[in-house]
Each structure stands twice: as C-alpha cells, then as structure tokens.
Design a protein around this motif. Structure first.
Motif, PDB file in Angstrom:
ATOM      1  N   ASN A   1     -14.933   2.554 -23.051  1.00 49.51           N
ATOM      2  CA  ASN A   1     -14.562   3.852 -22.468  1.00 49.51           C
ATOM      3  C   ASN A   1     -15.457   4.252 -21.301  1.00 49.51           C
ATOM      4  O   ASN A   1     -15.823   5.418 -21.140  1.00 49.51           O
ATOM      5  N   ILE A   2     -15.786   3.262 -20.473  1.00 49.06           N
ATOM      6  CA  ILE A   2     -16.537   3.512 -19.247  1.00 49.06           C
ATOM      7  C   ILE A   2     -15.543   3.563 -18.087  1.00 49.06           C
ATOM      8  O   ILE A   2     -14.806   2.606 -17.856  1.00 49.06           O
ATOM      9  N   GLN A   3     -15.513   4.675 -17.374  1.00 48.15           N
ATOM     10  CA  GLN A   3     -14.575   4.840 -16.271  1.00 48.15           C
ATOM     11  C   GLN A   3     -14.971   3.964 -15.093  1.00 48.15           C
ATOM     12  O   GLN A   3     -16.157   3.781 -14.806  1.00 48.15           O
ATOM     13  N   VAL A   4     -13.962   3.462 -14.407  1.00 45.40           N
ATOM     14  CA  VAL A   4     -14.163   2.471 -13.349  1.00 45.40           C
ATOM     15  C   VAL A   4     -13.380   2.883 -12.109  1.00 45.40           C
ATOM     16  O   VAL A   4     -12.241   3.337 -12.200  1.00 45.40           O
ATOM     17  N   ASP A   5     -13.986   2.700 -10.947  1.00 43.53           N
ATOM     18  CA  ASP A   5     -13.264   2.760  -9.683  1.00 43.53           C
ATOM     19  C   ASP A   5     -12.978   1.338  -9.230  1.00 43.53           C
ATOM     20  O   ASP A   5     -13.878   0.479  -9.260  1.00 43.53           O
ATOM     21  N   MET A   6     -11.739   1.083  -8.819  1.00 45.48           N
ATOM     22  CA  MET A   6     -11.379  -0.206  -8.226  1.00 45.48           C
ATOM     23  C   MET A   6     -11.437  -0.019  -6.715  1.00 45.48           C
ATOM     24  O   MET A   6     -10.695   0.793  -6.146  1.00 45.48           O
ATOM     25  N   ILE A   7     -12.318  -0.767  -6.045  1.00 44.71           N
ATOM     26  CA  ILE A   7     -12.584  -0.508  -4.634  1.00 44.71           C
ATOM     27  C   ILE A   7     -12.398  -1.763  -3.787  1.00 44.71           C
ATOM     28  O   ILE A   7     -12.486  -2.886  -4.282  1.00 44.71           O
ATOM     29  N   GLY A   8     -12.158  -1.558  -2.502  1.00 45.79           N
ATOM     30  CA  GLY A   8     -12.113  -2.653  -1.558  1.00 45.79           C
ATOM     31  C   GLY A   8     -13.481  -2.897  -0.956  1.00 45.79           C
ATOM     32  O   GLY A   8     -14.434  -2.124  -1.164  1.00 45.79           O
ATOM     33  N   VAL A   9     -13.595  -3.957  -0.156  1.00 42.90           N
ATOM     34  CA  VAL A   9     -14.898  -4.305   0.428  1.00 42.90           C
ATOM     35  C   VAL A   9     -15.318  -3.324   1.514  1.00 42.90           C
ATOM     36  O   VAL A   9     -16.473  -3.322   1.950  1.00 42.90           O
TER      37      VAL A   9
ATOM     38  N   MET B   1       3.526  -1.258  -5.923  1.00 38.17           N
ATOM     39  CA  MET B   1       3.699  -1.943  -7.207  1.00 38.17           C
ATOM     40  C   MET B   1       2.416  -2.521  -7.798  1.00 38.17           C
ATOM     41  O   MET B   1       2.402  -3.640  -8.304  1.00 38.17           O
ATOM     42  N   GLY B   2       1.321  -1.782  -7.750  1.00 34.44           N
ATOM     43  CA  GLY B   2       0.111  -2.252  -8.411  1.00 34.44           C
ATOM     44  C   GLY B   2      -0.467  -3.478  -7.721  1.00 34.44           C
ATOM     45  O   GLY B   2      -0.563  -3.543  -6.497  1.00 34.44           O
ATOM     46  N   ALA B   3      -0.882  -4.454  -8.519  1.00 32.81           N
ATOM     47  CA  ALA B   3      -1.429  -5.692  -7.967  1.00 32.81           C
ATOM     48  C   ALA B   3      -0.273  -6.590  -7.544  1.00 32.81           C
ATOM     49  O   ALA B   3       0.033  -7.600  -8.171  1.00 32.81           O
ATOM     50  N   TYR B   4       0.383  -6.182  -6.455  1.00 33.67           N
ATOM     51  CA  TYR B   4       1.501  -6.937  -5.900  1.00 33.67           C
ATOM     52  C   TYR B   4       0.935  -7.829  -4.803  1.00 33.67           C
ATOM     53  O   TYR B   4       0.450  -7.353  -3.772  1.00 33.67           O
ATOM     54  N   LYS B   5       1.001  -9.116  -5.011  1.00 34.32           N
ATOM     55  CA  LYS B   5       0.244 -10.054  -4.192  1.00 34.32           C
ATOM     56  C   LYS B   5       0.637 -10.072  -2.714  1.00 34.32           C
ATOM     57  O   LYS B   5      -0.246 -10.168  -1.842  1.00 34.32           O
ATOM     58  N   PRO B   6       1.938 -10.005  -2.350  1.00 33.67           N
ATOM     59  CA  PRO B   6       2.275 -10.184  -0.930  1.00 33.67           C
ATOM     60  C   PRO B   6       1.777  -9.102   0.017  1.00 33.67           C
ATOM     61  O   PRO B   6       1.700  -9.346   1.226  1.00 33.67           O
ATOM     62  N   LEU B   7       1.468  -7.905  -0.467  1.00 34.51           N
ATOM     63  CA  LEU B   7       1.127  -6.811   0.437  1.00 34.51           C
ATOM     64  C   LEU B   7      -0.288  -6.304   0.182  1.00 34.51           C
ATOM     65  O   LEU B   7      -0.644  -5.967  -0.956  1.00 34.51           O
ATOM     66  N   ASP B   8      -1.070  -6.237   1.244  1.00 37.41           N
ATOM     67  CA  ASP B   8      -2.440  -5.746   1.161  1.00 37.41           C
ATOM     68  C   ASP B   8      -2.402  -4.222   1.198  1.00 37.41           C
ATOM     69  O   ASP B   8      -2.480  -3.601   2.262  1.00 37.41           O
TER      70      ASP B   8
ATOM     71  N   ALA C   1      -4.241   0.305 -17.403  1.00 37.93           N
ATOM     72  CA  ALA C   1      -5.275   1.229 -16.934  1.00 37.93           C
ATOM     73  C   ALA C   1      -5.896   0.730 -15.632  1.00 37.93           C
ATOM     74  O   ALA C   1      -6.151   1.514 -14.709  1.00 37.93           O
ATOM     75  N   MET C   2      -6.144  -0.571 -15.545  1.00 35.84           N
ATOM     76  CA  MET C   2      -6.726  -1.140 -14.336  1.00 35.84           C
ATOM     77  C   MET C   2      -5.803  -0.950 -13.140  1.00 35.84           C
ATOM     78  O   MET C   2      -6.256  -0.677 -12.024  1.00 35.84           O
ATOM     79  N   MET C   3      -4.489  -1.095 -13.353  1.00 39.00           N
ATOM     80  CA  MET C   3      -3.550  -0.887 -12.257  1.00 39.00           C
ATOM     81  C   MET C   3      -3.568   0.561 -11.778  1.00 39.00           C
ATOM     82  O   MET C   3      -3.524   0.839 -10.574  1.00 39.00           O
ATOM     83  N   HIS C   4      -3.621   1.518 -12.719  1.00 42.14           N
ATOM     84  CA  HIS C   4      -3.746   2.918 -12.310  1.00 42.14           C
ATOM     85  C   HIS C   4      -5.008   3.127 -11.471  1.00 42.14           C
ATOM     86  O   HIS C   4      -4.978   3.806 -10.436  1.00 42.14           O
ATOM     87  N   ASP C   5      -6.114   2.542 -11.915  1.00 40.29           N
ATOM     88  CA  ASP C   5      -7.372   2.716 -11.187  1.00 40.29           C
ATOM     89  C   ASP C   5      -7.340   2.021  -9.833  1.00 40.29           C
ATOM     90  O   ASP C   5      -7.935   2.505  -8.860  1.00 40.29           O
ATOM     91  N   LEU C   6      -6.667   0.877  -9.764  1.00 39.88           N
ATOM     92  CA  LEU C   6      -6.523   0.188  -8.480  1.00 39.88           C
ATOM     93  C   LEU C   6      -5.747   1.051  -7.494  1.00 39.88           C
ATOM     94  O   LEU C   6      -6.111   1.176  -6.322  1.00 39.88           O
ATOM     95  N   MET C   7      -4.677   1.670  -7.969  1.00 39.32           N
ATOM     96  CA  MET C   7      -3.876   2.532  -7.105  1.00 39.32           C
ATOM     97  C   MET C   7      -4.659   3.792  -6.704  1.00 39.32           C
ATOM     98  O   MET C   7      -4.612   4.221  -5.553  1.00 39.32           O
TER      99      MET C   7
END
Length: 677
Positions: A438-446, A254-261, A288-294
């Motif tokens: 319109n700059i494409q972004v990767d959402m990444i973990g540490v 579910m996207g940026a769903y807080k309880p689950l890492d 769009a950010m949620m799609h990129d996060l996933m």
C-alpha cells in the motif's frame, strides 16, 4: 480541469442514438435520469451519417440528439467522428486507406483504417471538424470535445514512406547523421539518397513484428508512426481550440498501449482520458499501475475514466461477467488513483456488429430491471451524494517508477538477449511489490523532475537518453535512492551500444561493471544468496530470465548467485554515492525477495503507509485536497475482511458511519474515509 466546468463528478458514457429510433432514445433518457447519469459522449463514429459525399453535410439528427439531452440536463462530450472515415471517401480516394505491416493495401472496413499521412484524409477530416465546431461551439450542452477514438495502428504505404523521409530530414538533417545513428555500415546498408530509405516492415527489415534486422530504423519508424497520428490529433485540436480556447479537448487513450508514446501526446490533451478494460484475471495491481501511468502523463493531475464496461467485454477469449459489486469496486479504484469521472462504454447495447455482446448500462431487453442497471443506478446515487467532494484532489507519492515508451520499443525490438523479456511485465513486478504494501507510486517519464521523490525505480532502463544519467547522479548525490536492474544503461537514444562496458553511463553511479549477460528460458532459475542479513532479507531466493555477470567497482555486494559457473558472483549491489544509494538487481527476482528489498528501502527513507498491516487483496490509497485527506479502502476479495487502520479515524462517506482505526468490508466493498484532523 473538469471540476471548473461542472459541480460534481460526471457519470455516464458512450451513447450512440444514431443506432436507434427517437422513441428508444427518449426511453433511454428516462432511465439515464433515474440512474443519475448526467453526461454522455455522442458522435464518436458518425462521420458517415452526417456527410454522404464531398459537399453535403446534414447535422439535423445530431441537433435533435444534443438538444434533447440538454433539455433533460444531460451534458455532452461531442466526438469529432474521425475515427472511421466514410465508405464514399475510401472509394473515391483510395490513398486514405492504410497499408498493413505485410505490405497489403486495405480496402474500406473496420475503423482506424485511415492513413495518417494521407493529405486527402487530413483535408476531409479537418473540414468535417470545422463544420462541427461552427455548428456546436456555442451549444450549452457541450462540456468537452473528444477527438477521434482510441487512436492506434500503423501504416506502411507510399504516403507514409515519403513522410518518413521528411521526418528523418527534420530530425537528422543529413544522411551522414542517419547512417551514423543507424550503424548502416552493418550489412552494407549505407544510404546515399533519401529515396533509398523504405519503410521497415515484412517487405524490408522485419522477420516478424518484434524482430528486425536494423533496430535503428524500426525504432525511428515507431516514433514516426506515433508522431504521425499525433499530428492528425493536433490538427483537430488546433481547429477546436482556435474557436474555443477555453473548452476541454481530449481523446480517449488505452493505458500501456505500445504503438503510441502518450508522454508526447499529453500536452495536446487538456485532461487525460483513458479506457480501462481489465479481464477477470488481470492482477489488481496491474490495473492500479495503469491508472497511475495515466495520471502521471500530466504531472499527477486528475484524469478521466472515459470507458469501462458495466459488465462483460466482447473481445477477450472468455468474456466473464463482472461479479456483483465488482463494477462499483473497479470504478472506485479508478477514483482512488486520481479519476474525477466514472464513465462507461456503452450506454445501450448495439443490436448488431462486433460489439453487440459488449456490456452496456441498458441491455438488449431494453428496461431497467436488470442486475447491471440496478448496480449502475446505485453507484450513480452514491456519486451524486459525493457531489464535488473528491474533485481535483490529488494523489501524493514519494516513490516513482520510470516508464519510457522509447525504452519499451528499443528493448523489445532488440535481437536478444531473451524473447521472454517483456518490459511492462518487469515494470509491473516492482510496482506490485509497492502496491502489496500500500505504498503510493507515481509513474513518470524520463523528462520528469526527480527532486520531489525519495525513491526512484527504473526497471530495465536499457536506453539512457542524453542527460538522464546526470539527472540520476544528481538525485542520488542529494540523498535519493535509485534502483535499476539487469539490461540497463546499454544503449543511447539511437539504440547504439554505449561502448566502454555495461551499464554505460550508469556505471559510475552504480559502482559496477557488467561483463556478460546470460539468458535462459524462464523455467531455468538461479539462486539469490544473501551475503548478510538486510532487514527481513536473510534467506535464499529465486531469480530467472536474465543474469548479469557483474563486478563490483566500489559497490557493496548484498547478494550473490547460488549456482552455475557464476556462483558467488554479485547479483544485488548497493553503491553509496554522495548522500544517497544506487542499487542494481542483476536478475529478475521472485516476489518474496522484491517484497523484502522494497520494504527495507522505503523504511530506510522513512516512507510508510500509515496502516497497520497489508491484508491480502485489500488496496488502500489516499487523495488529498487542501486540508482534507480521503482514505480509500478497497476489498478485492470475494469474502468479508476485517482491516486494521491504525492511524485512520473519520467518516465513511459511502455509509455515513464513523471509522476508528479499523473497518470491516464485505466482498468487493469500498470505503472512502474522510480523515479527522
């Protein structure tokens, strides 16, 4: 990946034929075929239907459903059904029921009402999944397996309390290490026996869901809760994979769903599948950010849009209809960001209970003569024509934004400095500044490698995990640009302050020392005053929320505060470090400042969007497959828009028309341009 199993982008969604008679199902299938629907998920909440007691299993109804779908060339995603346990299980074995945050024991009802640490739940869930696998492992209709459904919630029962202690023993080994990690000398909390540790909730350490007296224990319980559900997921995953090592196994998240890492969950999902439910007021950039996060959960691999509504939702305060064209537009937005599927919840509206007013492909009227069905059929025709054209193409980005669930939990469990600080909102501010250009972004973990990026942005990097500061230093030293913000570098992975001055381990690369942090209500603002022109940045801007009072320790001062007792103190700095730069933004700036800053940073790194302008409400992104480039142009405006595309020529795959450096799109319209070489 999905594209290895089927010849085209699958289209369909959640189907619950157990709620209808067979005549209705046959009529549904007729309509599915007319809309080019070729995939449905079944058995998502049907555990109770197939198992009436501890020993009785009856899958005859499901046999008929899957066989009938297969006969009509419709593939199946088979759910394990374990998201809702049967009433008989709760009655006979009440230990399967959750205990809420306030300490109240639940009775049977709802869904996700199972304690993840109940051995009884684990026993009967695993038995049920084994029966499903034994029965359907060779059925040619089954394309993938869907574990549970939207895992979520938390439990604070005795099962979980005992399991939490075991989890802590595995992590810390000794109570001395626990006491150190949690700083238990504060308020006399020293533990001398593992059984003294209790769950952190309203009966113990909390005075509200976000407010806790001991951040250390609450942070660890958040990790434990996510891990507990992950262990249940892995239990089912392993059962399926043991018999079907080559099948696709996933669950819908579910996207940026807080309880689950989800970054820890991703290795146990063969493909990321997520449910997208924006409201009519959700910013396009946030979706769009949620799609990129996933997409970022599995290193940029294509994902599945597993659920979206064909029209309205049922659980928001105001459940607006999707305007004509919006369902198609938002479907293609998911594809533009990396989805290889377009799927819905639900295929037919339920006649009762809490989702009877949730949108569906087939409405209560029961026929295809509705606006929604016609739009679904038109989209189905387009996707059928696209076939495998876009499958397994990739989004390529030179800019990354860091998103970390541990950091999110820690920031919002912290007692201060501001109740108005929302981690996801601050991340979205920086994402939006890139999205609007319109700059494409990767959402990444540490955990991700930074070397593939030119620019890395880490808003509110409050928690710096072991080794991450060195990773940032190496990235910058080799020529990268790193940007972080106020309240960064404050604590370690246990939420213990890194002593010696903020921003802790980031102090060296940033070239600053933060002495104090002022926190004011959001309506109180300060000014960002440019010390000198920096590209287009030359005016006075606004900032709010938090205000770091910083000293330069070698960093260049780009802007200063314009008022209050810290007028003239640095608010934006740039530190040259090796071949690169490290930026610090000490407050939450307005959009105009961020747009200008981001524009100059990406320009400095030679990153450009290949398009002439940034038309408001127009989103442009690309997917690449071999030597083919597909440019997606999405008009989120309710009016017709003319868009300049200076370097884009090619064929619009949705209309068959040639595009030469510009295009006109009607309201909510989409173009997918296969670029000429």
């Amino acid at each position: 990946m999905i594209s290895t199993k089927i010849p085209k982008m699958i289209y369909g969604g959640d189907y619950n034929p157990e709620q209808y008679d067979r005549e209705t199902m046959n009529e549904d299938i007729r309509m599915f075929k007319s809309a080019k629907i070729d995939f449905v998920r079944v058995n998502i909440f049907a555990w109770a239907i197939s198992q009436k007691d501890e020993v009785s299993y009856d899958f005859q109804w499901l046999d008929e459903v899957i066989d009938t779908l297969y006969e009509n060339e419709i593939k199946v995603g088979i759910g394990t059904g374990t998201a809702a346990h049967p009433a008989w299980l709760a009655k006979k074995y009440p230990d399967v029921l959750r205990t809420e945050f306030d300490g109240k024991k639940r009775k049977f009802g709802g869904r996700h009402n199972s304690c993840p640490n109940s051995l009884t739940y684990q026993k009967y869930a695993s038995l049920f999944v084994k029966k499903l696998v034994e029965r359907y492992q060779k059925h040619p209709a089954v394309l993938l397996w869907n574990i549970s459904n939207e895992w979520g919630g938390a439990c604070y029962c005795e099962n979980c309390e005992k399991a939490f202690r075991v989890w802590l023993k595995e992590k810390y080994r000794t109570l001395d290490h626990v006491n150190k990690a949690w700083n238990t000398t504060f308020w006399g909390h020293t533990f001398y026996d593992w059984d003294e540790i209790v769950t952190p909730n309203l009966l113990s350490e909390h005075f509200g869901e976000r407010h806790t007296m001991f951040q250390g224990i609450s942070l660890d319980y958040a990790r434990f809760n996510s891990d507990s559900m992950l262990e249940c997921h892995k239990m089912e995953y392993d059962i399926i994979k043991k018999s079907l090592p080559d099948t696709i196994v996933t669950t819908n998240i579910m996207g940026a769903y807080k309880p689950l890492d989800y970054q820890k969950w991703a290795p146990y999902m063969d493909v990321i599948a997520w449910d997208n439910y924006p409201s009519i007021e959700t910013p396009t950039s946030y979706t769009a950010m949620m799609h990129d996060l996933m997409r970022g959960l599995k290193n940029g691999e294509p994902f599945m849009l597993m659920e979206q509504t064909p029209s309205q939702q049922n659980w928001q305060p105001y459940n607006a209809l999707k305007r004509p064209g919006v369902m198609r537009l938002w479907s293609y937005q998911a594809v533009a960001h990396g989805s290889d599927t377009v799927l819905f919840f639900q295929m037919r509206r339920s006649s009762g209970a809490c989702e009877k007013f949730h949108g569906a492909v087939i409405d209560h009227v029961g026929h295809e003569n509705t606006r929604v069905f016609k739009e679904v059929a038109e989209l189905g025709e387009e996707l059928d024509q696209l076939s495998d054209t876009l499958l397994n193409s990739r989004v390529q980005s030179k800019v990354a934004i860091v998103f970390d669930w541990d950091n999110w939990w820690a920031v919002e469990y912290s007692s201060g400095p501001s109740i108005s600080l929302k981690y996801v909102d601050e991340v979205h501010k920086y994402y939006k500044a890139l999205f609007d250009q319109n700059i494409q972004v990767d959402m990444i973990g540490v955990q991700e490698d930074l070397s593939q990026y030119e620019v890395v942005i880490a808003p509110v990097l409050y928690m710096v995990k072991p080794g991450y500061a060195k990773k940032i230093e190496d990235f910058v030293e080799k020529g990268g640009i790193f940007l972080t913000t106020f309240l960064s570098g404050i604590v370690d992975e246990n939420d213990l302050v890194t002593l010696g001055g903020y921003p802790g381990e980031l102090r060296h690369v940033l070239g600053i020392w933060s002495e104090e942090i002022d926190a004011l209500a959001p309506e109180h603002t300060n000014k960002i005053v440019m010390e000198k022109e920096y590209g287009l940045l030359k005016d006075v801007y606004s900032c709010s929320l938090l205000f770091d009072l910083i000293h330069s320790e070698g960093a260049e001062v780009i802007a200063t505060y314009g008022k209050d007792f810290y007028q003239g103190r640095p608010v934006v700095t740039k530190n040259k470090f090796g071949k690169g730069q490290a930026w610090y933004v000490a407050s939450s700036p307005d959009d105009a400042f961020l747009q200008g800053l981001i524009n100059e940073i990406i320009k400095e790194k030679g990153i450009r969007n290949d398009f002439s302008g940034n038309e408001p409400g127009v989103e442009i992104t690309k997917r690449i497959k071999g030597d083919k480039t597909y440019v997606f142009v999405l008009n989120h405006n309710s009016d017709t828009v003319h868009i300049e595309l200076s370097s884009v020529t090619g064929l619009n795959l949705l209309t068959g028309e040639e595009v030469f450096q510009s295009i006109e799109l009607a309201s909510y319209d989409v173009a997918i341009i296969e670029q000429s070489k």
